[in-house]
Write a protein that holds these residues in place. Structure first.
Motif, PDB file in Angstrom:
ATOM      1  N   ALA A  41     160.063  30.470 -79.322  1.00 38.97           N
ATOM      2  CA  ALA A  41     160.090  31.239 -78.229  1.00 38.97           C
ATOM      3  C   ALA A  41     161.644  31.412 -77.911  1.00 38.97           C
ATOM      4  CB  ALA A  41     159.459  30.668 -76.954  1.00 38.97           C
ATOM      5  N   GLU A  42     162.272  30.481 -77.972  1.00 42.60           N
ATOM      6  CA  GLU A  42     163.671  30.878 -77.743  1.00 42.60           C
ATOM      7  C   GLU A  42     164.366  31.848 -78.618  1.00 42.60           C
ATOM      8  OE1 GLU A  42     165.286  26.930 -77.568  1.00 42.60           O
ATOM      9  OE2 GLU A  42     164.229  26.344 -75.460  1.00 42.60           O
ATOM     10  N   PRO A  45     162.780  35.818 -78.435  1.00 38.85           N
ATOM     11  CA  PRO A  45     162.161  36.082 -77.193  1.00 38.85           C
ATOM     12  C   PRO A  45     161.310  37.567 -77.161  1.00 38.85           C
ATOM     13  CG  PRO A  45     164.431  36.450 -77.239  1.00 38.85           C
ATOM     14  CD  PRO A  45     164.249  36.025 -78.566  1.00 38.85           C
ATOM     15  N   ASN A  46     161.439  38.463 -78.274  1.00 36.38           N
ATOM     16  CA  ASN A  46     160.925  39.791 -78.361  1.00 36.38           C
ATOM     17  C   ASN A  46     159.432  39.712 -78.597  1.00 36.38           C
ATOM     18  OD1 ASN A  46     162.250  38.977 -80.672  1.00 36.38           O
ATOM     19  ND2 ASN A  46     161.514  40.805 -81.480  1.00 36.38           N
ATOM     20  N   PRO A  48     155.726  37.710 -78.586  1.00 39.25           N
ATOM     21  CA  PRO A  48     154.704  36.933 -77.869  1.00 39.25           C
ATOM     22  C   PRO A  48     154.466  35.490 -78.796  1.00 39.25           C
ATOM     23  CG  PRO A  48     153.465  38.502 -79.172  1.00 39.25           C
ATOM     24  CD  PRO A  48     154.965  38.984 -79.346  1.00 39.25           C
ATOM     25  N   ILE A  49     154.473  34.362 -78.153  1.00 41.63           N
ATOM     26  CA  ILE A  49     154.381  33.174 -78.484  1.00 41.63           C
ATOM     27  C   ILE A  49     153.712  32.292 -77.586  1.00 41.63           C
ATOM     28  CG2 ILE A  49     155.721  31.204 -79.202  1.00 41.63           C
ATOM     29  CD1 ILE A  49     156.779  33.177 -80.939  1.00 41.63           C
ATOM     30  N   HIS A  71     150.997  31.456 -66.791  1.00 40.43           N
ATOM     31  CA  HIS A  71     151.220  31.049 -68.173  1.00 40.43           C
ATOM     32  C   HIS A  71     150.449  29.774 -68.743  1.00 40.43           C
ATOM     33  CE1 HIS A  71     155.433  33.375 -68.616  1.00 40.43           C
ATOM     34  NE2 HIS A  71     154.358  34.323 -68.286  1.00 40.43           N
ATOM     35  N   LEU A  79     154.532  31.003 -73.838  1.00 38.74           N
ATOM     36  CA  LEU A  79     155.907  31.032 -73.906  1.00 38.74           C
ATOM     37  C   LEU A  79     156.244  32.242 -73.587  1.00 38.74           C
ATOM     38  CD1 LEU A  79     154.832  28.514 -76.123  1.00 38.74           C
ATOM     39  CD2 LEU A  79     157.043  27.808 -75.351  1.00 38.74           C
ATOM     40  N   ASN A  80     156.089  33.329 -74.448  1.00 39.97           N
ATOM     41  CA  ASN A  80     156.797  34.583 -74.387  1.00 39.97           C
ATOM     42  C   ASN A  80     155.380  35.465 -74.149  1.00 39.97           C
ATOM     43  OD1 ASN A  80     159.132  33.603 -74.862  1.00 39.97           O
ATOM     44  ND2 ASN A  80     159.108  34.286 -77.120  1.00 39.97           N
ATOM     45  N   PRO A  81     155.096  36.164 -73.160  1.00 36.60           N
ATOM     46  CA  PRO A  81     153.914  36.688 -72.859  1.00 36.60           C
ATOM     47  C   PRO A  81     153.717  37.928 -73.626  1.00 36.60           C
ATOM     48  CG  PRO A  81     155.205  36.824 -71.132  1.00 36.60           C
ATOM     49  CD  PRO A  81     155.848  36.148 -71.680  1.00 36.60           C
ATOM     50  N   THR A  83     151.840  41.710 -73.605  1.00 34.37           N
ATOM     51  CA  THR A  83     151.789  42.850 -72.520  1.00 34.37           C
ATOM     52  C   THR A  83     150.411  43.684 -72.674  1.00 34.37           C
ATOM     53  OG1 THR A  83     153.996  43.125 -72.232  1.00 34.37           O
ATOM     54  CG2 THR A  83     152.575  44.778 -71.335  1.00 34.37           C
ATOM     55  N   TYR A  96     149.073  36.467 -80.245  1.00 38.79           N
ATOM     56  CA  TYR A  96     150.294  36.033 -80.214  1.00 38.79           C
ATOM     57  C   TYR A  96     150.506  35.137 -81.540  1.00 38.79           C
ATOM     58  CZ  TYR A  96     150.236  36.035 -75.023  1.00 38.79           C
ATOM     59  OH  TYR A  96     149.999  36.292 -73.644  1.00 38.79           O
TER      60      TYR A  96
END
Length: 414
Positions: A41-42, A45-46, A48-49, A71, A79-81, A83, A96
């Motif tokens: 996720a770090e 970041p772009n 979805p995780i 979340h 972690l990374n939503p 949309t 994801y």
């Protein structure tokens, strides 16, 4: 000739080892899953995780304990939503890059406690546009794994699986054509590209052309497809099967393979086709027809005397042949093969018959460059250069690229 849009998803199986001083055992598994999911996720970041966690609805666990309330979904830490963060009546894994536990063969200590833990990363549903671009998101995920700083390994029992579907929905006809092509290509092409180490494992490489229930069903007959049992559809789609000669690609049993193909084409439902592709021991074979309901959830066996109602559903064909890989070119090449087989299966009868005819013609010419000509028949001859390099790596005892002498993943420079 017409074909339909193909969809794709993948599964990567890998192993995360304990760090020096860490206590062995299953209690550490959630911490390792969290570490793997967080580093992905770090670094990306772009994308979805999300990660899988198991706890009571009113509780939390180490994986999700610090996540915002929005979340924390049932059994899932986002972690990374995406949309939107989820869609109604649709499995969250479809949206994801998803990290979850996987029971893999890992080293243990003298007391049998696990010194490493197995995990699986799955992709969301990917489009043909993503594949044509070279799977750039997948390349990001593989790069993040190699830059994670975690002690990661893999072996040839760790699988690289591809789920290939049809955007408009799977049909019995498409699934039959795809299974037929796999039966023809499995030993001369797919086995070759899976590495000898993987393909020699009876538990992890299970060809439908040798060990599926359809092969065992063929044994109820004597030695040939007679007019009384012949499938007219098979004759329309694949010519001249009765003239096949014994060869390595048909396990020197051409009549038995012909009978098995006939059984496939006599099958009257997607559910029964999926069951026939299982091994005769009841295991998932290396090609699986994953049956799903309209909402994407796993289908259950239809009640006796009822139809399965699976026509046009998001059911997928799962290709389980290759070992795990951290090499985007290997992943992309296998993805193209699975997608091409299913894309050919969406074509009309005449177009499919032409491909099958060309495949059989090349199978009669059994020489060292046969695999190259088969790729050309599939319109995948742009892969020849890659596979020459990869087959050389296999010959040099390198079934999985980017591992050091101890089997650990070599970090990629950040």
């Amino acid at each position: 000739m017409s074909s339909q849009e193909i969809t794709l998803g993948w599964e990567l199986e890998l192993i995360v080892h304990l760090q020096p001083g860490e206590q062995s055992g299953l209690a550490l598994e959630a911490h390792k899953l969290r570490a793997l999911a967080l580093t992905l996720a770090e670094q990306v970041p772009n994308l979805p995780i999300a990660a899988h966690c198991i706890h009571r609805p009113s509780a939390s666990c180490i994986i999700c304990e610090d996540a915002p309330a929005e979340h924390r979904l049932p059994h899932v830490r986002v972690l990374n939503p995406a949309t939107p963060i989820q869609l109604p009546n649709r499995p969250i894994e479809d949206l994801y890059y998803f990290v979850k536990r996987e029971w893999l063969n890992v080293p243990t200590d003298d007391d049998g406690e696990r010194l490493a833990h197995g995990f699986e990363i799955t992709s969301p549903i990917l489009s043909q546009t993503e594949l044509r671009a070279g799977l750039p998101q997948t390349k990001q995920i593989l790069g993040a794994i190699r830059k994670s700083g975690l002690p990661i390994s893999a072996h040839t029992e760790c699988g690289l699986h591809f789920h290939v579907g049809v955007k408009s929905g799977m049909t019995l006809s498409i699934a039959k054509k795809a299974a037929t092509l796999v039966m023809l290509l499995e030993l001369p092409l797919l086995k070759k590209f899976a590495s000898e180490e993987r393909s020699e494992s009876r538990y992890w490489f299970i060809p439908i052309s040798k060990r599926s229930k359809f092969i065992s069903f063929a044994d109820r007959y004597h030695d040939e497809v007679t007019d009384a049992i012949a499938s007219p559809e098979l004759r329309q789609h694949v010519p001249d099967l009765a003239s096949m000669k014994p060869a390595e690609w048909n396990s020197n049993e051409p009549k038995r393979l012909h009978l098995a193909l006939n059984e496939i084409w006599l099958t009257d439902s997607i559910w029964r086709l999926s069951m026939g592709l299982f091994s005769y021991e009841g295991q998932k074979a290396s090609l699986v027809l994953c049956t799903r309901e309209k909402n994407g959830e796993t289908a259950s066996e239809p009640a006796p005397g009822t139809t399965d109602n699976l026509e046009g559903t998001p059911s997928t064909l799962e290709f389980r042949y290759p070992p795990m890989s951290f090499d985007i070119d290997f992943v992309k090449s296998w993805a193209e093969i699975g997608c091409k087989i299913v894309e050919i299966a969406t074509r009309d009868t005449a177009a499919f018959r032409q491909v099958a005819t060309d495949v059989l013609k090349e199978l009669e010419r059994n020489d060292a460059s046969q695999w190259e000509r088969l790729l050309k028949v599939l319109d995948l001859d742009h892969q020849v250069g890659f596979w020459r390099q990869q087959l050389a790596r296999f010959d040099e005892d390198e079934p999985i690229r980017f591992l050091d002498d101890d089997g650990f993943l070599i970090p990629q420079k950040k």
